[in-house]
Design an enzyme around this catalytic site. Sequence first.
Site, PDB file in Angstrom:
ATOM      1  N   LYS A 188       0.813  -1.232   0.000  1.00  0.00           N
ATOM      2  CA  LYS A 188       0.000   0.000   0.000  1.00  0.00           C
ATOM      3  C   LYS A 188       0.840   1.272   0.000  1.00  0.00           C
ATOM      4  O   LYS A 188       0.400   2.327   0.457  1.00  0.00           O
ATOM      5  CB  LYS A 188      -1.015   0.037   1.164  1.00  0.00           C
ATOM      6  CG  LYS A 188      -1.872  -1.188   1.297  1.00  0.00           C
ATOM      7  CD  LYS A 188      -2.443  -1.704   0.011  1.00  0.00           C
ATOM      8  CE  LYS A 188      -3.556  -0.886  -0.542  1.00  0.00           C
ATOM      9  NZ  LYS A 188      -4.019  -1.433  -1.852  1.00  0.00           N
TER      10      LYS A 188
ATOM     11  N   HIS B 265       6.762  -7.458  -2.464  1.00  0.00           N
ATOM     12  CA  HIS B 265       6.650  -6.905  -1.101  1.00  0.00           C
ATOM     13  C   HIS B 265       7.648  -7.566  -0.154  1.00  0.00           C
ATOM     14  O   HIS B 265       7.598  -7.335   1.056  1.00  0.00           O
ATOM     15  CB  HIS B 265       5.244  -7.144  -0.543  1.00  0.00           C
ATOM     16  CG  HIS B 265       4.149  -6.466  -1.300  1.00  0.00           C
ATOM     17  ND1 HIS B 265       4.231  -5.158  -1.717  1.00  0.00           N
ATOM     18  CD2 HIS B 265       2.933  -6.908  -1.713  1.00  0.00           C
ATOM     19  CE1 HIS B 265       3.111  -4.839  -2.345  1.00  0.00           C
ATOM     20  NE2 HIS B 265       2.315  -5.883  -2.361  1.00  0.00           N
TER      21      HIS B 265
ATOM     22  N   SER C 210      -4.465   3.035   4.376  1.00  0.00           N
ATOM     23  CA  SER C 210      -4.677   2.345   3.103  1.00  0.00           C
ATOM     24  C   SER C 210      -4.761   0.832   3.325  1.00  0.00           C
ATOM     25  O   SER C 210      -5.618   0.149   2.749  1.00  0.00           O
ATOM     26  CB  SER C 210      -3.545   2.704   2.132  1.00  0.00           C
ATOM     27  OG  SER C 210      -3.785   2.156   0.874  1.00  0.00           O
TER      28      SER C 210
ATOM     29  N   ALA D  77      -6.268   8.481 -14.292  1.00  0.00           N
ATOM     30  CA  ALA D  77      -6.062   7.685 -15.522  1.00  0.00           C
ATOM     31  C   ALA D  77      -5.958   6.199 -15.192  1.00  0.00           C
ATOM     32  O   ALA D  77      -6.545   5.353 -15.881  1.00  0.00           O
ATOM     33  CB  ALA D  77      -4.802   8.164 -16.248  1.00  0.00           C
TER      34      ALA D  77
HETATM   35  P1  A3P Z   1      -5.163   4.710  -0.959  1.00  0.00           P
HETATM   36  O1  A3P Z   1      -5.746   3.477  -0.340  1.00  0.00           O
HETATM   37  O2  A3P Z   1      -4.633   5.658   0.085  1.00  0.00           O
HETATM   38  O3  A3P Z   1      -6.063   5.370  -1.924  1.00  0.00           O
HETATM   39  P2  A3P Z   1      -0.313  -0.384  -3.692  1.00  0.00           P
HETATM   40  O4  A3P Z   1      -0.297  -0.295  -5.165  1.00  0.00           O
HETATM   41  O5  A3P Z   1       1.039  -0.467  -3.061  1.00  0.00           O
HETATM   42  O6  A3P Z   1      -1.258  -1.444  -3.223  1.00  0.00           O
HETATM   43  O7  A3P Z   1      -0.868   1.011  -3.135  1.00  0.00           O
HETATM   44  C1  A3P Z   1      -2.216   1.355  -3.267  1.00  0.00           C
HETATM   45  C2  A3P Z   1      -2.393   2.795  -2.851  1.00  0.00           C
HETATM   46  O8  A3P Z   1      -1.803   3.644  -3.863  1.00  0.00           O
HETATM   47  C3  A3P Z   1      -3.839   3.201  -2.732  1.00  0.00           C
HETATM   48  O9  A3P Z   1      -3.867   4.260  -1.782  1.00  0.00           O
HETATM   49  C4  A3P Z   1      -4.112   3.685  -4.151  1.00  0.00           C
HETATM   50  O10 A3P Z   1      -5.263   4.492  -4.263  1.00  0.00           O
HETATM   51  C5  A3P Z   1      -2.832   4.477  -4.402  1.00  0.00           C
HETATM   52  N1  A3P Z   1      -2.553   4.713  -5.815  1.00  0.00           N
HETATM   53  C6  A3P Z   1      -2.563   3.833  -6.832  1.00  0.00           C
HETATM   54  N2  A3P Z   1      -2.270   4.440  -7.997  1.00  0.00           N
HETATM   55  C7  A3P Z   1      -2.083   5.742  -7.703  1.00  0.00           C
HETATM   56  C8  A3P Z   1      -1.772   6.892  -8.481  1.00  0.00           C
HETATM   57  N3  A3P Z   1      -1.612   6.811  -9.799  1.00  0.00           N
HETATM   58  N4  A3P Z   1      -1.650   8.071  -7.840  1.00  0.00           N
HETATM   59  C9  A3P Z   1      -1.792   8.175  -6.505  1.00  0.00           C
HETATM   60  N5  A3P Z   1      -2.092   7.114  -5.709  1.00  0.00           N
HETATM   61  C10 A3P Z   1      -2.240   5.920  -6.309  1.00  0.00           C
END
Ligand code: A3P
Length: 309
Positions: free
Chosen positions: A71, A125, A154, A247
């Site tokens: 996350k 991870h 998150s 996007a």
């Molecule tokens: P939130 O739950 O705070 O919205 P991972 O890919 O490591 O699982 O992380 C997921 C987190 O990154 C989520 O955060 C998701 O919404 C956010 N995320 C994914 N793509 C993103 C982007 N292009 N810009 C900003 N945040 C992004």
Amino acid sequence: MKKTEYSMKKQSVIAGKAVRFQHKTQEVPFYHTEFDGDVFTLALSEETAPTYLGGTFKTRSDDLFIMTYPKSGTHWVSYISDQIAKKASLQRLEKDLYIGGIPFLDRTPPAELASLSSPRAMYSHLPYRFTPHHPTQLLKYIVVARNPKDVAVSQFNFLKNMKMFDFEGSWDDFLTLFMDGKGFGGSYFDWVLQWWEHQNNDNVLFITYEDLKKDLVKEVGMISHFLNHSLSSTELQEVAAACTFEAMKKNKIGAIEKNKAKTMKKDQSFYRKGIIGDWQNYFSPEQTKAFDDWCELNLKGTGLHFEFS
Ligand code: A3P
């Protein structure tokens, strides 16, 4: 407290240590893989764990690993790397379970990774000590870190929203688990600080979610440079445009979002908020104080600082 097993699909032994798959207990009440007492994601399966936890993955000298504590921006940086590769005319196999052409190492059987053409890129991870390394190959690592308050929020939402974890706990329950090193992915500070120690290595690019958020084009440029691609400023801007939160959400990037009717509870999206500072909607003043003290204790003398807003 006596350990209560709610469910465990299978256990085994790797390098002399116990591993439990699809495991949920009273102490860690969401499905996870447990190895030697540490919490790992469910992605580590009977098929993949012996290789990745056993340290026998066969690397290639031009491998790229995108490393994140869960996350922290895994999808984001994997997709940026994928879009940069496309601009640099690299042909990669794309699959539904990949992020563009980038597979999830922890979940992907080693034989499948062996069949991919070079240069490979994989995201993972795994903590530093289990990340594939090689004594002579200069493997590349992009490490993405995110401030731990937003990571905790998150993760909490991810555990609640994804069917596979079967997590019923409250925010207060989860924050206690997280600060106890039992977040989804194990101890946050162990993970981040072990990588931070290597941040000055030539083959490591250590970046943060907050920096990506503040200047995406600049960070895309840094990643592109690290990967030895020289993209024009127009190309860098095109990559950044394809990799905004909006996007990526619209284009359903990643297997979880693509299959969200199956993976997530009703009306939830993997692309939740994508902002800095959502923690302010979850932490009580007492939790903020305790968490700040905990961060100070862990970060003291390390030189690592996070932006929380
Ligand atoms: P939130 O739950 O705070 O919205 P991972 O890919 O490591 O699982 O992380 C997921 C987190 O990154 C989520 O955060 C998701 O919404 C956010 N995320 C994914 N793509 C993103 C982007 N292009 N810009 C900003 N945040 C992004």
